[in-house]
Design a protein around this motif. Structure first.
Motif, mmCIF file in Angstrom:
data_model
loop_
_atom_site.group_PDB
_atom_site.id
_atom_site.type_symbol
_atom_site.label_atom_id
_atom_site.label_comp_id
_atom_site.label_asym_id
_atom_site.label_seq_id
_atom_site.Cartn_x
_atom_site.Cartn_y
_atom_site.Cartn_z
ATOM 1 N N GLY A 168 -111.470 -100.625 34.455
ATOM 2 C CA GLY A 168 -112.142 -101.257 33.326
ATOM 3 C C GLY A 168 -111.949 -100.550 32.008
ATOM 4 N N TYR A 169 -111.269 -99.403 31.994
ATOM 5 C CA TYR A 169 -111.038 -98.634 30.775
ATOM 6 C C TYR A 169 -109.624 -98.918 30.241
ATOM 7 N N PRO A 170 -109.479 -99.325 28.994
ATOM 8 C CA PRO A 170 -108.139 -99.468 28.412
ATOM 9 C C PRO A 170 -107.562 -98.080 28.134
ATOM 10 N N VAL A 171 -106.516 -97.711 28.868
ATOM 11 C CA VAL A 171 -106.033 -96.330 28.802
ATOM 12 C C VAL A 171 -104.747 -96.172 27.978
ATOM 13 N N MET A 172 -103.951 -97.229 27.844
ATOM 14 C CA MET A 172 -102.714 -97.123 27.061
ATOM 15 C C MET A 172 -102.274 -98.522 26.634
ATOM 16 N N ALA A 173 -101.618 -98.611 25.474
ATOM 17 C CA ALA A 173 -101.231 -99.925 24.963
ATOM 18 C C ALA A 173 -99.906 -99.851 24.222
ATOM 19 N N MET A 174 -99.228 -100.979 24.184
ATOM 20 C CA MET A 174 -98.009 -101.079 23.379
ATOM 21 C C MET A 174 -97.827 -102.505 22.879
ATOM 22 N N LEU A 175 -97.130 -102.621 21.773
ATOM 23 C CA LEU A 175 -96.723 -103.901 21.206
ATOM 24 C C LEU A 175 -95.287 -104.164 21.631
ATOM 25 N N ARG A 176 -94.993 -105.393 22.071
ATOM 26 C CA ARG A 176 -93.635 -105.742 22.478
ATOM 27 C C ARG A 176 -93.070 -106.773 21.499
ATOM 28 N N LEU A 177 -91.931 -106.434 20.910
ATOM 29 C CA LEU A 177 -91.314 -107.267 19.887
ATOM 30 C C LEU A 177 -90.001 -107.842 20.392
ATOM 31 N N ALA A 178 -89.856 -109.155 20.284
ATOM 32 C CA ALA A 178 -88.621 -109.804 20.726
ATOM 33 C C ALA A 178 -87.464 -109.431 19.808
ATOM 34 N N THR A 179 -86.269 -109.429 20.379
ATOM 35 C CA THR A 179 -85.044 -109.149 19.624
ATOM 36 C C THR A 179 -83.994 -110.196 19.986
ATOM 37 N N GLY A 262 -107.047 -116.076 16.603
ATOM 38 C CA GLY A 262 -107.209 -114.648 16.833
ATOM 39 C C GLY A 262 -106.661 -114.239 18.187
ATOM 40 N N PRO A 263 -107.200 -113.181 18.808
ATOM 41 C CA PRO A 263 -106.677 -112.684 20.083
ATOM 42 C C PRO A 263 -106.820 -113.696 21.217
ATOM 43 N N LEU A 264 -105.740 -113.830 22.004
ATOM 44 C CA LEU A 264 -105.731 -114.724 23.154
ATOM 45 C C LEU A 264 -105.106 -114.000 24.341
ATOM 46 N N LEU A 265 -105.624 -114.258 25.535
ATOM 47 C CA LEU A 265 -105.041 -113.694 26.748
ATOM 48 C C LEU A 265 -103.863 -114.544 27.197
ATOM 49 N N LEU A 266 -102.712 -113.901 27.417
ATOM 50 C CA LEU A 266 -101.545 -114.595 27.944
ATOM 51 C C LEU A 266 -101.543 -114.576 29.466
ATOM 52 N N GLU A 267 -101.601 -113.384 30.045
ATOM 53 C CA GLU A 267 -101.577 -113.260 31.496
ATOM 54 C C GLU A 267 -102.009 -111.867 31.917
ATOM 55 N N LEU A 268 -102.203 -111.711 33.221
ATOM 56 C CA LEU A 268 -102.551 -110.427 33.812
ATOM 57 C C LEU A 268 -101.455 -110.026 34.788
ATOM 58 N N ASN A 269 -101.330 -108.734 35.014
ATOM 59 C CA ASN A 269 -100.287 -108.218 35.888
ATOM 60 C C ASN A 269 -100.878 -107.134 36.783
ATOM 61 N N ALA A 270 -100.818 -107.361 38.098
ATOM 62 C CA ALA A 270 -101.372 -106.392 39.048
ATOM 63 C C ALA A 270 -100.416 -105.250 39.321
ATOM 64 N N ARG A 271 -99.194 -105.337 38.781
ATOM 65 C CA ARG A 271 -98.189 -104.292 39.001
ATOM 66 C C ARG A 271 -97.508 -103.943 37.675
ATOM 67 N N PRO A 272 -98.257 -103.530 36.677
ATOM 68 C CA PRO A 272 -97.649 -103.284 35.362
ATOM 69 C C PRO A 272 -96.600 -102.179 35.397
ATOM 70 N N GLY A 273 -95.524 -102.372 34.638
ATOM 71 C CA GLY A 273 -94.435 -101.400 34.601
ATOM 72 C C GLY A 273 -94.831 -100.115 33.895
ATOM 73 N N LEU A 274 -93.896 -99.171 33.901
ATOM 74 C CA LEU A 274 -94.187 -97.832 33.389
ATOM 75 C C LEU A 274 -93.519 -97.531 32.048
ATOM 76 N N ALA A 275 -92.796 -98.516 31.491
ATOM 77 C CA ALA A 275 -92.104 -98.294 30.223
ATOM 78 C C ALA A 275 -93.065 -98.045 29.067
ATOM 79 N N ILE A 276 -94.322 -98.428 29.249
ATOM 80 C CA ILE A 276 -95.327 -98.198 28.219
ATOM 81 C C ILE A 276 -95.448 -96.709 27.895
ATOM 82 N N GLN A 277 -95.136 -95.852 28.854
ATOM 83 C CA GLN A 277 -95.201 -94.404 28.631
ATOM 84 C C GLN A 277 -94.127 -93.948 27.648
#
Length: 315
Positions: A168-179, A262-277
């Protein structure tokens, strides 16, 4: 990017795949709950019960014979997105920006016919894009109009925000930009840019593409060091509420900022990747361990967000 040895990665607190799978996904995620997040339609219906807003649902197509009704409803639609309910990695998502006569204009600028849209819907129902190739359901959602402050940084596609939530704690975040390389999709593996975000403020930190540091967006040349996410605390609260909604202890929450809603939920992921690090320049492990060590966990999303902003900020 300079090569980093396993010892250096460990010193940075990087979480590796085995640690993620065994120590967090396997330990904290009840597999019975996976269908809730692997199915976008179920996620959408569940999220509304927990004050988490999602894009407006326009149509659900479950059977091949229902596709003919799509043509009737499409005449009244300007912009929309078609998605497979069980798709992953952005596969099968088709975004239509507008109509020009009998043609529908994709985000890439290409024009397609309603017949092409119907064939795409048929492929979705047949399971072409679903996990494991199982029969699927097609959902049609209202078009997201990204907030201008973020849209300018992305190439064609809508930028989104991934927040890793643990207990329940938001521990890390990133913005993803299309190219251009990612074909207008915010998918890091396909060449999108990942911008690490300060949990305390929503401000951009360092950015990476293909796990290599970048200062400018490769297509529009904009500097990535001045990005600030609007309504940041609201997004953290939405992400935190998804813990109560799903019961999953370790997950990725993907959100967007719509210009009107404003903010909208797109989807949830039970197996999020590690590239956020890589995007943040530091590892998840110390933050996860800090939450695990809490003697008295916080029982409300508001308190969990306050704790995360205070403990995991960069200032």
């Amino acid at each position: 990017m300079k090569w980093i040895s396993p010892r250096q990665l460990n010193r940075l607190g990087m979480l590796n795949m085995n640690q993620r799978n065994v120590g967090y996904i396997g330990k904290y995620n009840d597999r019975r709950m996976f269908p809730l997040v692997d199915n976008k339609l179920k996620t959408k219906l569940l999220a509304t019960e927990y004050e988490v807003t999602t894009p407006k649902l326009l149509q659900v197509i479950t059977q091949q014979h229902e596709i003919s009704h799509f043509r009737e409803r499409a005449d009244a639609l300007e912009g929309f997105a078609i998605k497979p309910a069980k798709g992953s990695g952005g596969k099968g998502i088709l975004v239509i920006l507008r109509r020009e006569g009998d043609s529908y204009i994709k985000a890439s600028g290409a024009a397609i016919t309603v017949g092409t849209l119907e064939r795409h819907l048929s492929n979705i129902l047949a399971g072409l894009y679903s996990l494991g190739g199982a029969p699927d359901v097609a959902i049609v959602e209202d078009l997201i109009q990204s907030a201008p402050s973020l849209a300018k940084y992305s190439f064609q596609g809508v930028p989104d925000i991934r927040i890793v939530v643990f207990q329940g704690y938001p521990v890390m975040a990133m913005l993803r930009l299309a190219t251009k390389a990612s074909d207008g999709k915010a998918n890091l593996h396909q060449g999108a840019v990942g911008v690490g975000l300060d949990i305390a403020t929503g401000r951009g930190l360092n950015a990476v593409q293909y796990n290599r540091p970048v200062l400018l967006h490769p297509d529009n040349g904009l500097a990535l060091g001045h990005i600030v996410i609007e309504a940041w605390k609201t997004m953290l609260l939405m992400a935190s509420r998804c813990y109560e909604a799903t019961g999953l202890g370790y997950m990725g929450v993907d959100l967007v900022v719509d210009a009107q809603q404003g903010p909208l939920l797109l989807e949830l992921n039970a197996r999020p990747g590690l590239a956020i690090q890589m995007a943040n320049g530091r590892g998840l492990r110390p933050r996860l361990q800090k939450v695990e060590a809490l003697r008295k966990p916080h029982y409300s999303p508001e308190k969990r967000v306050e704790y995360a902003m205070a403990e995991f900020g960069y200032l």
